[in-house]
Each structure stands twice: as structure tokens, then as C-alpha cells.
Design an enzyme around this catalytic site. Structure first.
Site, short mmCIF file in Angstrom:
data_model
loop_
_atom_site.label_atom_id
_atom_site.label_comp_id
_atom_site.label_asym_id
_atom_site.label_seq_id
_atom_site.Cartn_x
_atom_site.Cartn_y
_atom_site.Cartn_z
N SER A 195 43.77 37.22 -21.13
CA SER A 195 44.46 37.94 -20.07
C SER A 195 45.86 37.39 -19.88
O SER A 195 46.21 36.35 -20.43
CB SER A 195 43.69 37.78 -18.75
OG SER A 195 43.86 36.45 -18.28
N LYS A 196 46.63 38.09 -19.07
CA LYS A 196 48.00 37.65 -18.79
C LYS A 196 47.98 36.27 -18.16
O LYS A 196 48.83 35.43 -18.43
CB LYS A 196 48.67 38.66 -17.86
CG LYS A 196 50.02 38.20 -17.37
CD LYS A 196 50.75 39.31 -16.68
CE LYS A 196 51.87 38.87 -15.78
NZ LYS A 196 52.14 37.48 -15.57
N ARG A 197 46.99 36.03 -17.30
CA ARG A 197 46.90 34.74 -16.63
C ARG A 197 46.76 33.58 -17.63
O ARG A 197 47.33 32.52 -17.44
CB ARG A 197 45.73 34.73 -15.63
CG ARG A 197 46.21 34.42 -14.23
CD ARG A 197 45.12 34.64 -13.20
NE ARG A 197 44.67 36.02 -13.15
CZ ARG A 197 43.40 36.39 -13.21
NH1 ARG A 197 42.44 35.52 -13.36
NH2 ARG A 197 43.08 37.67 -13.13
#
Ligand code: GLU
Length: 516
Positions: free
Chosen positions: A266-268
Site C-alpha cells: 500500500s501507499k503507507r
């Protein structure tokens, strides 16, 4: 029977920046199309207007172009099956929903949001784990299967709000052959009566996707694994619409996992571990706070598109040989769906950096010089093309990103103001300082200003001083560049030029404590 033309499509929804997983999906579609002499289409799936994000479509087009993924037909290019944006195709879908109703495969549902909530609450209370509108629960709801015909007609004539739902059979096995996963078999009791047309007259993803793939004569649907649960429903739609004989072949690509393999990338994860998950930088807004956000992009971080493409190609595919470096053309030659793995692929930020170093170093000095010249320009430093080429030539083995050239090569333009402590404390002493002074004096008389020539002069001077070159080399580097390490030292001296080197040696001798 004539061979079917290969036509694949990338069908993103413009709900934000394209994730690198999406870029991989586009890439595999493109590779297959090129490999088999087919066509690559781009279709924008924007039936869910609530999730529409301005700028996302432009971002998708720009990202694909940057990666060298060429669209033959579709949004931004045109073609005989347009328009290629679903919101612009809105009037085309209703007839297929009507056809499904007429054939008994779909029905009108008039349930309000409250009635749907009540149904879910009732089922939850009865401990049904996954409450759904399906072949069992539909019997208790307000739809054209339960209401008398005249009431249904009255509701429709009176302009009542409704959706159209697929009538999924109660007990049937739905099966299809996935090119990557083999036979996929799902029992219809696990499929709910999906909405096909929403109350605003917009089709849902499922209906629009099938109608468009059919009308656009798509031969292969290659998409991420997250769409695998929708595929049985899609197979039913092909069957009920009478299009089974031309149904595309499915290939569901493996998931992209976090570097440690513990879940979807994910972006995180990118933010946490310091790598981009988007091809290009994205300026967005935080959904919760409404604040402006910037998400890093591979392009802006200094990755070359060849490196990202090569890296992504290997996230789920391999050629079955030891070869790792593939140009786009080589990927096209080598690619096959059979060699795509069904097990998830772990993202590896060191590997993408490794690819970048490779592609950077493979470039000619003339191609790399502009990166340095640009940075020099920003710092108001004048430098000739020739000198920039020399510098990137000696530096390229030492950098990972184009921006590193300036960071690593600063000392070619600025005399050191600090000297590496460790080298100074270990290597600097009165004898070394005297030897470097002698070298500074000898330099203007060097018979030949080449790496070889300056090295011979250095060795001779050290011999005359009674020192071995190895005792002074590191001190020479630190005196001239300030740094403990760098590219070939005598090449560095040649690029700096004798007057500059002499000057820097004198300064170092005057600055550094000889007794150290
Ligand atoms: N619109 C879907 C997406 O955003 C397309 C899935 C498919 O390829 O069928 O990925």
C-alpha cells in the site's frame, strides 16, 4: 475457424493515481498484445461517479506514456469502438439489462436503503455470517419476482426508484479456465444478486465491463487478482447475454505484497519504508482532513522508466533463464502468460534501485551530462558540456539516481572546506604534507596531463620523498576533494586541472595540522 485477433485492454477507474500494481497490469497486457501481434486498448471505467477524482485520467495517460506502454486504441487515442470512457457510453448499457430481464435473468428491485439495512440486520441477528441479497433472501424483498405483475408495472410507470439485479441461480457450479490459475470453480450460492443498473440509470462496473469487453471484441482479460471473485459473476453474464462463445480468456495476476510479504503493498508501506508506489508524483487531497498531499513518484525520484518497467515485469513473471536485464523489446519477445506465477510477488526496493543503477550506467556520458548540467544551472555554476561528460563518465559507477551526480560531484566545482576526519587522523602527518607540497610543485612541470601521466609523476615524486605511493594516496584524495572515497583519483585530478589541484593541495597543507 480463423484465429481470433488478440485484443486486450487496460481498464482503470479514475479514482486516484495509478498504483504500480496497475502499471504492472497495463504492462503485462501490453507485452501480450505486442507478442501476439494484437491490439492494446485503454478504457476508462468511471461508472462510479462518487469515486471520480479530477486529474486521475490525465495521470493514467501520462504514466503509461512515460513507461513506454503504447495504446493502440482507446481513451486519448480513439478507434472504431469508441467512446472509450464508460460515462460517455451510458446510453448503450440499458438495452442489455432489459434483455436480461426479458430473458428471466435479471429483475427490478424496489427496496429502499432502509429496507436493505433491515434485511441485513435481520440476517445478522439470525447469525448469517455474510448477509447478502441472493437467491434465498430475494424472496423476502420488494422486487419484480415477489410483487404482483400489475404492481410492478404501476411502480415502473409511476417513476419509482429501482435497481436492476442479476438473478443468480441457486444451485449451480460456475466454472472457467484461468490462464494463470487453471480451472476456477465457484458455487453460485456464494454469489449475490449483484446490481447491474443503479437507480440513476448508470450501469455498475460488472455490467459495463462485460458489455464493453464484448463490444470491443476483447480476447483476453488480464487483471489483478482482486478481480478474481467477480469473474464467476462475469461468466454468468456472458452466458445470459448469449456471448459465451466469444467470452474472453481470463488471466488473474498475482498480488503485489509488502517487502516483508505480510500483505498487499500500500501507499503507507511506501511512505514508511521510503519508496514510491506510484509511477509519477501525485498532488492530491487527504480524504479525511481535506489537506493537500503529495505522493512520491518513481519519475520524480530519479528512476528511469526502463528500470521501473524491467523491475515490474519480474514481479510475477520470469523468463525461466538467468537473464535479468530486458529492454521493452526483449520483454515482448520473452513474455508469455504461461510463465506468470500464481503466487504473490514481494516488492523489493533494493531490486528496483539495482535496475536503476544498471540503466543509468548503460547510458552514454552525453546522455547523462544534462542531469548534471541541470543541477549546475540551478546552482548558477557554469560548466561546459565536455567537462560535464567527463565528470558523469567517472561518476556513473558510483550513483544510483541522476540527482546523485550533483551531490557526488560537487567537489569538481567547489574546493573542499572540510576534510574527512578519519582519513586526516590516520593518514595526515608532516612527511605526507611535505610530499604533497613537492607534488604540488612538480605538477606544473608534468610532461603529460593525463591520468597515467599524473600518476607516474606522483609515484616518482613519492619515491624521491622516500615514501610509498600507498602512504600518501588517501591524503592526496582528501586534500583535493575533502572526501574519503570517490572515482579514479588521477582521472579526477585531470578533470580538475593542474592549477586547481595545485591550489587545493597548498590550501590543504596550510589548513591541516601537520602534526596530526
Ligand atoms: N475498472 C477495474 C479496475 O479499476 C477494471 C477491472 C478489470 O480489468 O476488469 O481495475
Amino acid at each position: 475457424m480463423t484465429e481470433r485477433e488478440v485484443r486486450v485492454r487496460f481498464a482503470p477507474s479514475p479514482t486516484g493515481p495509478l498504483h504500480i500494481g496497475g502499471v504492472r497490469t497495463a504492462l503485462y497486457n501490453y507485452l501480450l498484445a505486442r507478442k501476439l501481434g494484437g491490439k492494446m486498448l485503454l478504457r476508462i471505467e468511471d461508472t462510479d461517479q462518487n469515486r471520480f477524482v479530477p486529474g486521475a485520467e490525465e495521470y493514467i495517460l501520462e504514466a503509461l506514456a512515460w513507461c513506454g506502454i503504447v495504446i493502440d486504441e482507446g481513451q486519448g487515442v480513439g478507434g472504431p469502438h469508441g467512446p472509450y470512457k464508460q460515462s460517455e457510453r451510458k446510453p448503450m448499457y440499458k438495452q442489455y439489462a432489459d434483455q436480461l430481464i426479458a430473458d428471466g435473468h435479471a429483475y427490478y428491485a424496489f427496496d429502499t436503503a432502509e429496507e436493505l439495512d433491515a434485511m441485513r440486520a435481520r440476517l445478522q441477528a439470525a447469525k448469517v455470517p455474510n448477509p447478502q441479497y441472493n437467491s434465498i433472501t430475494r424472496a423476502q424483498m420488494r422486487n419484480s419476482l415477489t410483487l404482483p405483475e400489475d404492481e410492478v408495472k404501476a411502480l415502473l410507470d409511476g417513476g419509482a426508484q429501482y435497481v436492476i439485479r442479476l438473478k443468480v441461480p441457486r444451485k449451480e457450479e460456475v466454472r472457467f479456465q484461468d490462464l494463470i490459475r487453471g480451472w476456477v470453480v465457484v458455487h453460485s450460492s456464494a454469489i449475490d444478486d449483484k446490481v447491474l443498473m443503479k437507480s440513476d440509470g448508470m450501469p455498475t462496473y460488472h455490467l459495463a465491463n462485460i458489455v464493453d469487453d464484448h463490444l470491443m471484441e476483447i480476447s483476453h482479460v488480464i487483471r489483478g487478482e482482486e478481480w478474481l471473485p467477480s469473474a464467476p459473476l462475469h461468466v454468468l453474464l456472458y452466458r445470459y447475454l448469449g456471448w459465451e462463445s466469444t467470452m474472453p480468456q481470463f488471466a488473474h495476476l498475482p498480488l503485489l505484497l509488502k517487502p516483508d510479504g505480510t500483505g498487499k503493498l500500500s501507499k503507507r508501506d511506501g511512505d514508511r519504508l521510503g519508496f514510491p508506489v506510484f509511477p509519477l508524483e501525485w498532488h492530491g487531497t487527504d480524504a479525511e482532513t481535506g489537506e493537500a498531499t503529495i505522493s512520491r513518484g518513481y519519475r520524480e525520484d530519479g528512476y528511469l522508466p526502463e528500470a521501473l518497467v524491467n523491475f515490474l515485469a519480474f514481479l510475477g513473471w520470469n523468463p525461466g533463464t538467468q537473464q535479468e536485464i530486458f529492454s521493452m523489446d526483449e520483454l515482448i519477445q520473452a513474455f508469455s502468460i504461461e510463465r506468470v506465477s500464481k503466487s504473490p510477488a514481494k516488492f523489493d526496493q533494493n531490486k528496483v534501485k539495482w535496475f536503476n543503477e544498471h540503466y543509468l550506467r548503460a547510458k552514454s556520458n552525453a546522455e547523462l551530462a544534462p542531469y548534471l548540467l541541470q543541477a549546475l544551472h540551478e546552482h548558477a555554476i557554469v560548466c561546459s558540456q565536455e567537462k560535464a561528460e567527463q565528470i558523469v563518465g567517472v561518476m556513473k559507477e558510483r550513483v544510483s539516481f541522476p540527482n546523485d551526480f550533483w551531490q557526488e560531484a560537487k567537489y569538481f566545482f567547489q574546493a573542499p572546506t572540510e576534510y574527512d576526519e578519519t582519513v586526516v587522523s590516520k593518514k595526515w602527518n608532516a612527511a605526507v604534507a611535505a610530499a604533497l607540497t613537492a607534488y604540488a610543485e612538480a605538477l606544473p612541470t608534468a610532461p603529460e596531463v593525463s591520468a597515467e601521466g599524473l600518476k607516474t609523476l606522483f609515484n616518482d615524486t613519492m619515491a624521491a620523498q622516500g615514501l610509498k605511493p600507498g602512504q600518501v594516496l588517501q591524503a592526496l584524495r582528501v586534500a583535493v576533494t575533502g572526501a574519503a572515497a570517490g572515482p579514479d583519483l588521477f582521472e579526477t585530478l585531470v578533470i580538475l586541472g593542474v592549477p586547481e589541484v595545485t591550489e587545493r593541495l597548498r590550501t590543504a597543507v596550510a589548513t591541516l595540522p601537520a602534526a596530526a
